[in-house]
Scaffold this active site. Structure first.
Site, PDB file in Angstrom:
ATOM      1  N   ILE A   7       0.852  -1.194   0.000  1.00  0.00           N
ATOM      2  CA  ILE A   7       0.000   0.000   0.000  1.00  0.00           C
ATOM      3  C   ILE A   7       0.882   1.237   0.000  1.00  0.00           C
ATOM      4  CG2 ILE A   7      -1.749   1.262   1.328  1.00  0.00           C
ATOM      5  CD1 ILE A   7      -2.024  -1.820   2.629  1.00  0.00           C
ATOM      6  N   TYR A 153      -4.997  19.262 -10.683  1.00  0.00           N
ATOM      7  CA  TYR A 153      -5.296  18.083  -9.858  1.00  0.00           C
ATOM      8  C   TYR A 153      -6.261  17.176 -10.640  1.00  0.00           C
ATOM      9  CZ  TYR A 153      -7.012  15.062  -6.123  1.00  0.00           C
ATOM     10  OH  TYR A 153      -7.365  13.956  -5.374  1.00  0.00           O
ATOM     11  N   LYS A 157      -5.786  13.245 -12.032  1.00  0.00           N
ATOM     12  CA  LYS A 157      -6.680  12.126 -11.714  1.00  0.00           C
ATOM     13  C   LYS A 157      -7.380  11.590 -12.968  1.00  0.00           C
ATOM     14  CE  LYS A 157      -5.845  11.642  -7.295  1.00  0.00           C
ATOM     15  NZ  LYS A 157      -5.166  10.426  -6.794  1.00  0.00           N
TER      16      LYS A 157
END
Ligand code: NDP
Ligand code: 8X3
Length: 253
Positions: A7, A153, A157
């Site tokens: 992770i 941003y 994404k």
């Protein structure tokens, strides 16, 4: 046999909650991040709470040499990674495009896009060797819709969304499932980072409604991971009940 999950961004928020969630389901976990002191505390706590193994790797996802070094020197018992959660990421700043700071843009693109690619490029061969695996890419509602001042941003994404789709296609012959999770407003250290330490501004983002919590995403990751072999959830959009789109949020203040 015990499974292994790696992770990224496990020092806080979604990554940290996911490490605890998977540990609670008996996964051995590789937790990663830049803040070594936090990794050490989480490693100790996880080992105390669950009967699992924990490996803490301290690296910056933006540095491909550090990423390669960390993954290529994994002890043999940690190499058979079953699950990769590409979570490390951030927003820095919230400005109209003409006012954006180049340094902020670089940080977002280098972390959210290039960092995710560096980690994936290092880990995927280990999954291909086993002919199985499951990759989770933490994108955002910002990867589905562009909102005012979100420009770069959102672009980072949207890139994660495209990479997620590309991975799903290319890794199909290798029996590697790929799932993107696209959360809306979620209370972590995210806004504190976006607003560069301005606590009041960060807290205001979550006033007047119940935002998502990191644990909500961790549980969805576990749900997707625990589906039978023949089921893959390709993408999931989740928001607080008070949010319908990136721009439609009902606040009661
Ligand atoms: P947090 O700020 O709480 O956690 C971010 C994590 O990313 C930290 O563990 C941080 O670790 C790690 N990280 C950041 N930069 C780097 C780097 N260069 N190298 C290694 N690790 C790094 O935020 P969240 O938990 O909310 O964010 C996790 C993901 O979820 C991000 O990708 C974010 O874009 C996404 N997301 C967040 C939402 C929200 O509203 N909170 C909604 C939708 C998506 P360290 O600083 O120790 O390196
Ligand atoms: C984080 C959610 O709406 O702040 O990705 O972009 S939002």
């Amino acid at each position: 046999m015990t499974k292994i999950a790696l992770i990224t961004g496990a020092t806080s928020g979604i990554g940290k909650s996911t490490a605890y969630e998977l540990a609670s389901h008996a996964y051995n976990v590789i937790i990663t991040g830049r803040r070594k002191e936090r990794l050490d505390i989480i490693e100790k706590d996880l080992k105390g709470k669950y009967d699992i193994k924990v490996l803490a790797l301290h690296f910056d996802v933006r540095n491909n040499e550090e990423v390669k070094q960390a993954i290529q020197t994994l002890p043999t018992e940690w190499q058979a990674i079953d699950v990769l959660v590409n979570n490390a990421g951030l927003a820095v700043g919230l400005s109209d495009i003409q006012d954006g700071e180049i340094e902020d843009w670089d940080r977002m693109i280098d972390t959210n896009v290039k960092g995710l690619l560096y980690v994936s490029r290092a880990v995927i061969p280990l999954m291909i060797k086993q002919n199985k695996g499951h990759i989770f890419n933490i994108s955002s509602i910002a990867g589905k819709e562009v909102y005012p001042k979100g420009n770069v941003y959102c672009a980072s994404k949207f890139a994660v969304d495209a990479i997620n789709k590309g991975m799903r296609i290319d890794l199909l012959p290798h029996h590697i499932k790929v799932t993107s999770i696209n959360p809306g407003l979620l209370e972590t250290e995210f806004s504190l980072v976006r607003f560069k330490g301005d606590e009041e501004r960060a807290a205001n983002v979550y006033k007047g409604f119940d935002p998502l919590q990191a644990q909500d995403v961790a549980e969805v990751i576990w749900f997707a991971l625990s589906r039978p072999d023949h089921v893959c959830l390709n993408e999931i959009i989740m928001t607080p009940s008070a949010q319908a789109t990136a721009r439609d949020v009902v606040k009661e203040i």
